[in-house]
Design a protein around this motif. Structure first.
Motif, PDB file in Angstrom:
ATOM      1  N   CYS A  61       0.867  -1.170   0.000  1.00  0.00           N
ATOM      2  CA  CYS A  61       0.000   0.000   0.000  1.00  0.00           C
ATOM      3  C   CYS A  61       0.903   1.219   0.000  1.00  0.00           C
ATOM      4  O   CYS A  61       2.015   1.182   0.520  1.00  0.00           O
ATOM      5  N   GLY A  62       0.437   2.287  -0.600  1.00  0.00           N
ATOM      6  CA  GLY A  62       1.210   3.513  -0.610  1.00  0.00           C
ATOM      7  C   GLY A  62       1.034   4.242   0.708  1.00  0.00           C
ATOM      8  O   GLY A  62      -0.035   4.193   1.322  1.00  0.00           O
ATOM      9  N   LEU A  63       2.068   4.908   1.166  1.00  0.00           N
ATOM     10  CA  LEU A  63       1.970   5.643   2.420  1.00  0.00           C
ATOM     11  C   LEU A  63       0.953   6.774   2.324  1.00  0.00           C
ATOM     12  O   LEU A  63       0.333   7.135   3.316  1.00  0.00           O
ATOM     13  N   SER A  64       0.748   7.301   1.117  1.00  0.00           N
ATOM     14  CA  SER A  64      -0.219   8.381   0.946  1.00  0.00           C
ATOM     15  C   SER A  64      -1.658   7.879   0.890  1.00  0.00           C
ATOM     16  O   SER A  64      -2.587   8.649   1.109  1.00  0.00           O
ATOM     17  N   SER A  65      -1.857   6.586   0.594  1.00  0.00           N
ATOM     18  CA  SER A  65      -3.203   6.009   0.546  1.00  0.00           C
ATOM     19  C   SER A  65      -3.164   4.577   1.080  1.00  0.00           C
ATOM     20  O   SER A  65      -3.237   3.622   0.314  1.00  0.00           O
ATOM     21  N   PRO A  66      -3.060   4.413   2.397  1.00  0.00           N
ATOM     22  CA  PRO A  66      -2.862   3.087   2.977  1.00  0.00           C
ATOM     23  C   PRO A  66      -4.015   2.103   2.782  1.00  0.00           C
ATOM     24  O   PRO A  66      -3.833   0.912   2.964  1.00  0.00           O
ATOM     25  N   ALA A  67      -5.189   2.565   2.396  1.00  0.00           N
ATOM     26  CA  ALA A  67      -6.317   1.660   2.185  1.00  0.00           C
ATOM     27  C   ALA A  67      -6.299   1.036   0.791  1.00  0.00           C
ATOM     28  O   ALA A  67      -7.047   0.110   0.529  1.00  0.00           O
ATOM     29  N   ASN A  68      -5.469   1.541  -0.090  1.00  0.00           N
ATOM     30  CA  ASN A  68      -5.399   1.035  -1.464  1.00  0.00           C
ATOM     31  C   ASN A  68      -4.214   0.104  -1.614  1.00  0.00           C
ATOM     32  O   ASN A  68      -3.065   0.536  -1.599  1.00  0.00           O
ATOM     33  N   TYR A  69      -4.499  -1.189  -1.768  1.00  0.00           N
ATOM     34  CA  TYR A  69      -3.458  -2.193  -1.910  1.00  0.00           C
ATOM     35  C   TYR A  69      -3.241  -2.538  -3.369  1.00  0.00           C
ATOM     36  O   TYR A  69      -4.159  -2.465  -4.180  1.00  0.00           O
ATOM     37  N   HIS A 103      12.292   1.621  -2.423  1.00  0.00           N
ATOM     38  CA  HIS A 103      10.951   2.178  -2.644  1.00  0.00           C
ATOM     39  C   HIS A 103      10.324   2.550  -1.294  1.00  0.00           C
ATOM     40  O   HIS A 103       9.372   1.915  -0.847  1.00  0.00           O
ATOM     41  N   PRO A 104      10.844   3.583  -0.634  1.00  0.00           N
ATOM     42  CA  PRO A 104      10.377   3.915   0.723  1.00  0.00           C
ATOM     43  C   PRO A 104       8.942   4.427   0.797  1.00  0.00           C
ATOM     44  O   PRO A 104       8.375   4.483   1.892  1.00  0.00           O
ATOM     45  N   ALA A 105       8.329   4.769  -0.315  1.00  0.00           N
ATOM     46  CA  ALA A 105       6.953   5.270  -0.289  1.00  0.00           C
ATOM     47  C   ALA A 105       5.929   4.140  -0.238  1.00  0.00           C
ATOM     48  O   ALA A 105       4.736   4.390  -0.128  1.00  0.00           O
ATOM     49  N   GLU A 106       6.390   2.892  -0.313  1.00  0.00           N
ATOM     50  CA  GLU A 106       5.502   1.735  -0.273  1.00  0.00           C
ATOM     51  C   GLU A 106       5.528   1.108   1.111  1.00  0.00           C
ATOM     52  O   GLU A 106       6.558   1.067   1.767  1.00  0.00           O
ATOM     53  N   CYS A 107       4.397   0.591   1.539  1.00  0.00           N
ATOM     54  CA  CYS A 107       4.278  -0.067   2.835  1.00  0.00           C
ATOM     55  C   CYS A 107       3.907  -1.529   2.589  1.00  0.00           C
ATOM     56  O   CYS A 107       2.861  -1.809   2.014  1.00  0.00           O
TER      57      CYS A 107
END
Length: 69
Positions: A9-17, A49-53
């Motif tokens: 998931c993106g750190l800017s939109s954690p609900a979107n996998y 890719h630090p912006a990815e969770c």
């Protein structure tokens, strides 16, 4: 060839996998055991890719067609 498919998931939109193949030809020697035990390659990819969770990963033998499961 074993591929590691990460669920991210993106750190800017954690609900979107989404799914992303994180193995490349550099990681062609990934064994199923190393994939299942902790995916060192996933950690290396995440450093780039630090912006990815990461939410998880799975191991796939053979070709992956790029579509999410």
């Amino acid at each position: 060839m074993i591929k590691i498919i990460a669920v991210l998931c993106g750190l800017s939109s954690p609900a979107n996998y989404h799914e992303q193949t994180v193995t490349t030809s550099d990681f062609a020697d990934v064994s199923m055991q190393s994939c299942l035990m902790g995916a060192t390659q996933l950690a290396e990819w995440m450093n780039l890719h630090p912006a990815e969770c990461p939410a998880g990963w799975r191991c796939v033998i053979g070709k992956q067609d790029g579509r999410g499961a």
